[in-house]
Each structure stands twice: as structure tokens, then as C-alpha cells.
Write a protein that holds these residues in place. Sequence first.
Motif, PDB file in Angstrom:
ATOM      1  N   ARG A  35      -5.207  -3.091 -16.311  1.00  0.00           N
ATOM      2  CA  ARG A  35      -5.745  -1.984 -17.163  1.00  0.00           C
ATOM      3  C   ARG A  35      -4.749  -1.410 -17.977  1.00  0.00           C
ATOM      4  O   ARG A  35      -4.570  -0.981 -19.204  1.00  0.00           O
ATOM      5  CB  ARG A  35      -6.679  -1.191 -16.432  1.00  0.00           C
ATOM      6  N   ASP A  36      -3.647  -0.616 -17.114  1.00  0.00           N
ATOM      7  CA  ASP A  36      -2.878   0.297 -17.704  1.00  0.00           C
ATOM      8  C   ASP A  36      -1.173   0.002 -17.435  1.00  0.00           C
ATOM      9  O   ASP A  36      -0.462   0.706 -17.487  1.00  0.00           O
ATOM     10  CB  ASP A  36      -3.122   1.636 -17.596  1.00  0.00           C
TER      11      ASP A  36
ATOM     12  N   ASP B 269      -6.792   4.490  -6.977  1.00  0.00           N
ATOM     13  CA  ASP B 269      -7.048   3.503  -8.099  1.00  0.00           C
ATOM     14  C   ASP B 269      -5.762   2.588  -8.149  1.00  0.00           C
ATOM     15  O   ASP B 269      -4.832   2.848  -9.064  1.00  0.00           O
ATOM     16  CB  ASP B 269      -7.665   3.880  -9.032  1.00  0.00           C
ATOM     17  N   LEU B 270      -5.477   1.605  -7.155  1.00  0.00           N
ATOM     18  CA  LEU B 270      -4.560   0.944  -7.092  1.00  0.00           C
ATOM     19  C   LEU B 270      -4.636  -0.652  -7.116  1.00  0.00           C
ATOM     20  O   LEU B 270      -5.695  -0.927  -6.429  1.00  0.00           O
ATOM     21  CB  LEU B 270      -3.264   1.138  -6.156  1.00  0.00           C
TER      22      LEU B 270
ATOM     23  N   ARG C 158      -6.088  -2.331 -11.644  1.00  0.00           N
ATOM     24  CA  ARG C 158      -5.429  -1.098 -12.392  1.00  0.00           C
ATOM     25  C   ARG C 158      -4.319  -1.493 -13.251  1.00  0.00           C
ATOM     26  O   ARG C 158      -4.278  -0.991 -14.226  1.00  0.00           O
ATOM     27  CB  ARG C 158      -4.837  -0.149 -11.137  1.00  0.00           C
ATOM     28  N   TYR C 159      -3.454  -2.575 -12.389  1.00  0.00           N
ATOM     29  CA  TYR C 159      -1.994  -2.894 -13.124  1.00  0.00           C
ATOM     30  C   TYR C 159      -2.771  -3.466 -14.468  1.00  0.00           C
ATOM     31  O   TYR C 159      -1.990  -3.572 -15.448  1.00  0.00           O
ATOM     32  CB  TYR C 159      -1.629  -4.092 -12.297  1.00  0.00           C
TER      33      TYR C 159
END
Length: 340
Positions: free
Chosen positions: A50-51, A42-43, A47-48
Motif C-alpha cells: 500500500r505505502d 498494521d505491518l 501494508r508494504y
Amino acid sequence: MSSAPPHRVAVIGGDGIGPEVTAAALEVIRAAGVEIETTPFDLGAARYLRDGFVLDDQTLEELRGFDSILLGAVGPAIGDTRIPGGVLERGLLLKMRFGLDLYINYRPFRGVEGSIGEGCEFAIVRENTEGPYAGEGGVLRHGTPHEVATQGSVNTRFGVERCVRYAFERAVRLSRPRLTLVHKTNVLTFAGELWSRVVREVGVEYPHVEVDYNHVDAACIYLVEDPQRYGVIVTDNLFGDILSDLAGAVSGGIGFAASANLNPQRTGASLFEPVHGAAHDIVGTGRANPLAAVSSAALMLEHLGEDEAAARIARAVQDFNGDVAKLGTAGVIQELLERL
Ligand code: IPM
Ligand code: MN
């Protein structure tokens, strides 16, 4: 099919239409009878956001250990300004290219019916770890009237030579072996002279390959007016980036263009991805063209030694003559599966 263990493939679906075209490509691989074992990563932009995670060294090392990596597309929607330019490009894509030493970006093109390049068939071999992408440079006196920004282009003898050798190896396999160096030797004289000399020297080992040179600006004209002239184009990282989008447009659209980020020495997993982006505007509509992802998967199978399945998939894509806009993602895949 055989008793050989399945190929271990890391799958980065990514953002936008990335997961859709990647799933389609995996379906075609399986239908071709190749055993693969996939591990999702998951990249990307989602993703960025999100977290805050982009890609750390530990994950990079995990990726290195796979037989190959299949990537859909990463990036935010156009106009979404939450991710500063460079965060994903440098932090994820280029980190993988550099970290896994994917020094070749191989991009084959075939002019589809109705395109201005109809019938053309050539490949761009783009150096993938140096040039202006290497990140040499910096900023002084930022934000002042005396601000200085420099961005150097790194060209090593080692890096240029291994790229040129790969390009000759590709060229020599053509029915009419020919290789064109594209550069700007009349202005970028330092790097240009190195590239020209290396092509000349390595070329001695390939007497049957016709060797030619084009300035990059002229190559843009030739690509549009006479793409049939090319067999293999070899060029640096930035010229290769720009020329491959142009080549995609000329040969039917970027939705068809495949790419292989290769580590021919196999000291790290090679990465296969369509040239196109995440196309957030059509996500979920079922309209994404999966052909670039499928062709990238065929390049992956070739790299994994599954030559027969790779050729069958490539042939199915070649013979496909349906209307992608009408058929949509699922319809295109259906047609391909029937041709396999
Ligand atoms: C490509 C892309 C990348 C590049 C970007 C997203 C960093 O345009 O693969 O061609 O410039 O290489
Ligand atoms: Mn590009």
C-alpha cells in the motif's frame, strides 16, 4: 479478574490468515479471564504494497515498550512477486528479532493423534539472533562470470552461551531432563567446536540433565523415526529453522506449531507467533487452523506471568481432539472455549 493493570499487547495480525488466527487467539485469552489491552499495528505485505512501509526505528521503539507482541503471519501470497525476497523477512521479522534482542526462539511440539510423532513431546530451542541470519557476507562483481557471494555464520561465545543456558533451564524442568545439541560439527568445525564446548561447560552446572549430540542430517532421520528420543533440542538459527518445520510436520502439521521469540532479560517485548505462514489460499474461508496461534498465546501468557491461564489454555489445546478441517476456525475456538 484481579486488580492488576491489563497487560499491554501489541498485535500484528499481518497478512492472509494472520488476522483470523490472531483474533481467535485473543478471544481465547479473554475467555480465560486475562485482562489485556491491545494495540493493533498494521505491518506486513499488504501494508508494504500500500505505502512502502516495512518497519522504521521509531515503530520498533514503540513495540519495545509493550509487555508483549502477538503476531499472526506476514508475507505475500505464493507467486506474488511484487515484494523481493528479504524485504519483509529482514526488514520486519528479523529487524524485530535482532532489534528487540529476541535471542531465543522456543518451539514446543506435541505429536497429535494420528501423526507419525503421536505421543512425542519435545521442544526446539533455536538461537535467534546469530548464525547465517546475522547477515554477514556480501556480493562482489555482481552479475559477472566472476561473481562471488559469501554468507557467513556468526557464532559468538556470548550468543551461544545464553542460548545454551536457556535450553538447559528448559531441560532441567522435564520429568526426564535431557538435552540434545544438534549441529554439523564434523564439517562446520569452527562453530561446531564452540557450540560443543559451551554445551559441555554449561552442562557441568546441570549434572541431572542427560546430554547428547546429533549431527543435523541424522537428527532429520531421528525426528521422523523416533521423535520420542528428544526432550530439548538446542541448535543454531538456521538448523533450528529447518528442524522446526520438520518437527511441525512430524507432530501433526505446521498448523499446530507455536513459537515464542523471547528476550528473557526483558529489555524488549517478546514476540509470539505461529510457525506457519499467511496461507493466502484459504483466507476468508473460515478454514484456518487457529491452534498454533492459540498455543503461541499460551506461551505469551506464561511469559506475562499468567501461569494458571496459560496452563488452562495449553490443556484445552492438548485435550482438543476434534477434526480441524471439519470444524473450521470458529468451530475449533468454540470447542476450546467449552474446555476452558
Ligand atoms: C520462521 C520463518 C522465518 C525464519 C522467515 C519468515 C524469516 O521461516 O520463523 O521460522 O526463517 O526464521
Ligand atoms: Mn521457518
